[in-house]
Write a protein that holds these residues in place. Structure first.
Motif, short mmCIF file in Angstrom:
data_model
loop_
_atom_site.label_atom_id
_atom_site.label_comp_id
_atom_site.label_asym_id
_atom_site.label_seq_id
_atom_site.Cartn_x
_atom_site.Cartn_y
_atom_site.Cartn_z
N VAL A 45 -7.19 -31.09 49.55
CA VAL A 45 -6.05 -30.75 48.68
C VAL A 45 -6.38 -30.94 47.21
N TRP A 52 -2.95 -22.55 42.81
CA TRP A 52 -1.73 -23.31 42.58
C TRP A 52 -0.58 -22.35 42.26
N LEU A 56 6.44 -23.14 42.50
CA LEU A 56 6.71 -23.99 43.67
C LEU A 56 6.10 -25.38 43.53
N ASN A 57 5.22 -25.52 42.51
CA ASN A 57 4.49 -26.78 42.34
C ASN A 57 3.78 -27.14 43.64
N HIS A 58 3.06 -26.16 44.18
CA HIS A 58 2.49 -26.30 45.52
C HIS A 58 1.24 -25.43 45.63
N ILE A 59 0.30 -25.84 46.46
CA ILE A 59 -0.90 -25.05 46.75
C ILE A 59 -0.53 -23.88 47.66
N ASN A 60 -1.16 -22.75 47.42
CA ASN A 60 -1.01 -21.62 48.33
C ASN A 60 -2.09 -21.74 49.41
N PRO A 162 -0.10 -31.07 53.74
CA PRO A 162 1.21 -31.46 53.21
C PRO A 162 2.31 -30.53 53.72
N ASP A 164 5.57 -27.98 53.98
CA ASP A 164 6.05 -26.85 53.19
C ASP A 164 7.10 -27.32 52.19
N CYS A 165 7.03 -26.82 50.98
CA CYS A 165 8.09 -27.08 50.01
C CYS A 165 9.17 -26.01 50.19
N TYR A 168 8.56 -21.99 50.33
CA TYR A 168 7.14 -21.68 50.56
C TYR A 168 6.97 -20.50 51.52
N CYS A 172 5.18 -17.46 49.88
CA CYS A 172 3.74 -17.50 50.15
C CYS A 172 3.39 -17.06 51.57
#
Length: 213
Positions: A45, A52, A56-60, A162, A164-165, A168, A172
């Motif tokens: 991660v 990024w 979403l402040n999240h990795i795809n 991690p 899902d936000c 997501y 995504c």
């Protein structure tokens, strides 16, 4: 039957479409088999190669670039090569006539596959057919699809690390699946498609293996 007596299957498709379950069932039924799960090849991660998603402040995690596909492809090539000297195909497999004693078509096919001595490599993941060096290694290619509602329902029951936000799946997971499915349809030949209404997927794959060996 491929000259090298090793058969590579690709089981690709949408998130939560049953790829892993199908691969694991085949692996359980076929003692002379090996599964490669794409999930084992995600970059850490903290790896800078991840994409990024700022909103979403999240990795795809649903793009090819989130995985070490070179390492996965090399691992499969090395495993395949290691099997070549181990494969023993009986000179006379006419004993397959004995399958009349077996209870149904599935066990007939399993008997024939075992008698052939063929080693089965099962590769599963959401984008394995979107990476040409890996797709080119596969002798049989399968793509599992789902409609939006069924895919969303199944995804909501899964726990990821991690996790899902919020948003997501909509921003995504689902859009990336549509892109990947379209790309496979346009660029990869001889893919067999299954959906949420397909029954006996494992039996269909076993029949295809028998046809090719």
């Amino acid at each position: 039957m491929p000259d090298n007596k090793v058969l590579v299957l690709a089981i690709c498709g949408a998130t939560c479409s049953g790829k892993t379950s199908t691969a694991n069932e085949l692996n359980k039924l076929l003692p002379n088999s090996k599964v490669f799960n794409q999930d084992d090849y995600f970059f850490d991660v903290n790896d800078s190669r991840h994409v990024w998603i700022p909103e979403l402040n999240h990795i795809n995690f649903d793009v090819v670039g989130s995985l070490d596909m070179d390492r996965m492809t090399n691992d499969i090539k090395e495993h395949t090569a290691s099997q070549l000297s181990r494969i023993h195909v009986p000179e006379d497999i006419s004993a397959c006539d004995q399958v009349v004693c077996l209870p149904n078509k599935k066990y007939e096919n399993l008997y024939k596959i075992k008698a052939s001595g063929c080693h089965i490599v099962i590769v599963e993941g959401f984008c394995i057919l979107n990476y040409k060096p890996l797709a080119d290694l596969c002798d049989l290619k399968y793509y599992l699809t789902l409609n939006y509602e069924e895919c969303f329902k199944r995804r909501m029951k899964r726990v990821y690390e991690p996790p899902d936000c919020p948003g997501y799946f909509e921003k995504c997971a689902w859009p990336e699946h549509l892109k990947q499915a379209s790309e496979v349809k346009q660029t990869v030949q001889n893919v067999k498609y299954f959906n949420e209404d397909t029954v006996n997927i494992v039996d269909k794959i076993l029949s295809d293996i028998v046809d090719i060996i």
